[in-house]
Write an enzyme that holds these catalytic residues in place. Structure first.
Site, PDB file in Angstrom:
ATOM      1  N   HIS A  32       0.841  -1.208   0.000  1.00  0.00           N
ATOM      2  CA  HIS A  32       0.000   0.000   0.000  1.00  0.00           C
ATOM      3  C   HIS A  32       0.875   1.256   0.000  1.00  0.00           C
ATOM      4  CE1 HIS A  32      -2.712  -2.848   2.405  1.00  0.00           C
ATOM      5  NE2 HIS A  32      -3.487  -2.523   1.381  1.00  0.00           N
ATOM      6  N   SER A  60       0.386  -8.773   1.742  1.00  0.00           N
ATOM      7  CA  SER A  60      -1.069  -8.755   1.781  1.00  0.00           C
ATOM      8  C   SER A  60      -1.503  -8.577   3.229  1.00  0.00           C
ATOM      9  CB  SER A  60      -1.623 -10.079   1.249  1.00  0.00           C
ATOM     10  OG  SER A  60      -2.987 -10.207   1.588  1.00  0.00           O
TER      11      SER A  60
HETATM   12  P1  AMP Z   1      -6.378  -3.852  -0.354  1.00  0.00           P
HETATM   13  O1  AMP Z   1      -6.236  -3.048   0.892  1.00  0.00           O
HETATM   14  O2  AMP Z   1      -5.930  -5.279  -0.200  1.00  0.00           O
HETATM   15  O3  AMP Z   1      -7.716  -3.711  -1.005  1.00  0.00           O
HETATM   16  O4  AMP Z   1      -5.333  -3.236  -1.384  1.00  0.00           O
HETATM   17  C1  AMP Z   1      -5.379  -1.879  -1.726  1.00  0.00           C
HETATM   18  C2  AMP Z   1      -4.501  -1.638  -2.927  1.00  0.00           C
HETATM   19  O5  AMP Z   1      -3.152  -2.016  -2.616  1.00  0.00           O
HETATM   20  C3  AMP Z   1      -4.913  -2.469  -4.137  1.00  0.00           C
HETATM   21  O6  AMP Z   1      -4.791  -1.686  -5.315  1.00  0.00           O
HETATM   22  C4  AMP Z   1      -3.922  -3.607  -4.112  1.00  0.00           C
HETATM   23  O7  AMP Z   1      -3.681  -4.161  -5.385  1.00  0.00           O
HETATM   24  C5  AMP Z   1      -2.684  -2.900  -3.600  1.00  0.00           C
HETATM   25  N1  AMP Z   1      -1.742  -3.874  -3.029  1.00  0.00           N
HETATM   26  C6  AMP Z   1      -2.028  -4.802  -2.092  1.00  0.00           C
HETATM   27  N2  AMP Z   1      -0.940  -5.569  -1.859  1.00  0.00           N
HETATM   28  C7  AMP Z   1       0.038  -5.119  -2.684  1.00  0.00           C
HETATM   29  C8  AMP Z   1       1.398  -5.512  -2.923  1.00  0.00           C
HETATM   30  N3  AMP Z   1       1.959  -6.516  -2.276  1.00  0.00           N
HETATM   31  N4  AMP Z   1       2.098  -4.806  -3.844  1.00  0.00           N
HETATM   32  C9  AMP Z   1       1.521  -3.784  -4.522  1.00  0.00           C
HETATM   33  N5  AMP Z   1       0.256  -3.369  -4.346  1.00  0.00           N
HETATM   34  C10 AMP Z   1      -0.485  -4.035  -3.437  1.00  0.00           C
END
Ligand code: AMP
Length: 258
Positions: A32, A181
């Protein structure tokens, strides 16, 4: 950094210059933060949204247990360069009489995660459409980690003429390759070690070899498939698998680096 809870506050005052949006469900990690840093470098104002969107969780999924820590997220977002943290309560996004939705139809949303999580991408496109309208960003940043989600958002923005540039950012990984993640918090030590098999699998860049890597680790994939996000984009080798109680995904751009 200012924390705001309503769409009305986002617009008063409407920020001068360009606005970059980074939508998240919180429990921020380096993945993030890489998006936030990039948004901060490319825009006059960076808005990070923090909202665990119930509409993208299916029945029996981890909505209630999803990790949350707003105070920690606020500190990390500010340090990475966010100007505004938009952390709305549920009723601000979905008032009780909310009945609308945005859906990208067709193969983009019926394969891979769309097959295993019916309604998931409808929930994603609905909330992202709302965030686009509430924040009014010039640019929005999404991770390649969720390659299918990125493809769906690109299509939605194009199909519905959202005046937003959708920017994909590379996957940020742990030292052993595991894609970062929020759900990695569910893994115990043994599962955490096992989970790196997903990144080793996609790193083979080949479906058959990826299957072998997972089989050797004793991981049963939900899917391992190649997927083309758009006609003019390279194919992606994508995997989803459950490790312990975490449903994890990973992917690699075939012929690419991440
Ligand atoms: P989330 O909070 O899981 O919905 O993720 C929010 C944003 O962060 C989304 O656009 C995800 O694709 C991005 N994101 C999550 N994990 C990663 C990662 N390891 N590398 C790059 N972007 C990420």
């Amino acid at each position: 950094m200012r924390t705001v809870r309503t769409a009305a506050e986002l617009r008063s005052p409407r920020p001068d210059g360009s606005v970059g949006l980074v939508p998240t469900m919180g429990f921020l990690h380096e993945g993030h933060l890489s998006l936030i840093r990039r948004a901060a470098a490319e825009n006059d104002t960076t808005v990070v949204s923090l909202f665990v969107n119930p509409k993208q969780f299916g029945e029996g999924e981890d909505l209630e247990g999803y990790p949350r820590d707003e105070a920690r997220d606020a500190a990390l977002a500010e340090e990475a360069g966010a100007d505004v943290l938009f952390a709305p309560p549920l009723e601000e996004v979905y008032p009780p009489d909310f009945t609308s939705s945005v859906e990208v139809e067709g193969p983009l949303t019926t394969v891979l995660c769309g097959a295993g999580r019916p309604g998931h991408f409808k929930g994603v496109s609905t909330v992202v459409a709302k965030l686009f309208n509430m924040v009014g960003p010039d640019r929005a940043y999404f991770g390649q980690k969720d390659a299918q989600q990125l493809a769906v958002i690109r299509r939605m923005a194009r199909d519905l003429n959202f005046p937003v540039e959708v920017i994909g950012c590379p996957i940020v990984r742990e030292a052993d390759g595991l894609a970062m993640s929020s759900r990695n918090a569910y893994l115990n030590n043994g599962e955490r070690e096992l989970a790196s098999a997903l990144s080793r699998a996609v790193a083979t860049q080949n479906e058959a070899d990826a299957r072998t890597v997972l089989a050797e680790a004793g991981i049963e994939p939900e899917y391992i498939e190649t997927f083309r996000p758009a006609e003019d984009e390279p194919a992606v080798l994508a995997v989803a698998a459950r490790v312990g109680r975490a449903r994890l995904i990973d992917n690699t751009i075939i012929g690419g680096k991440s």
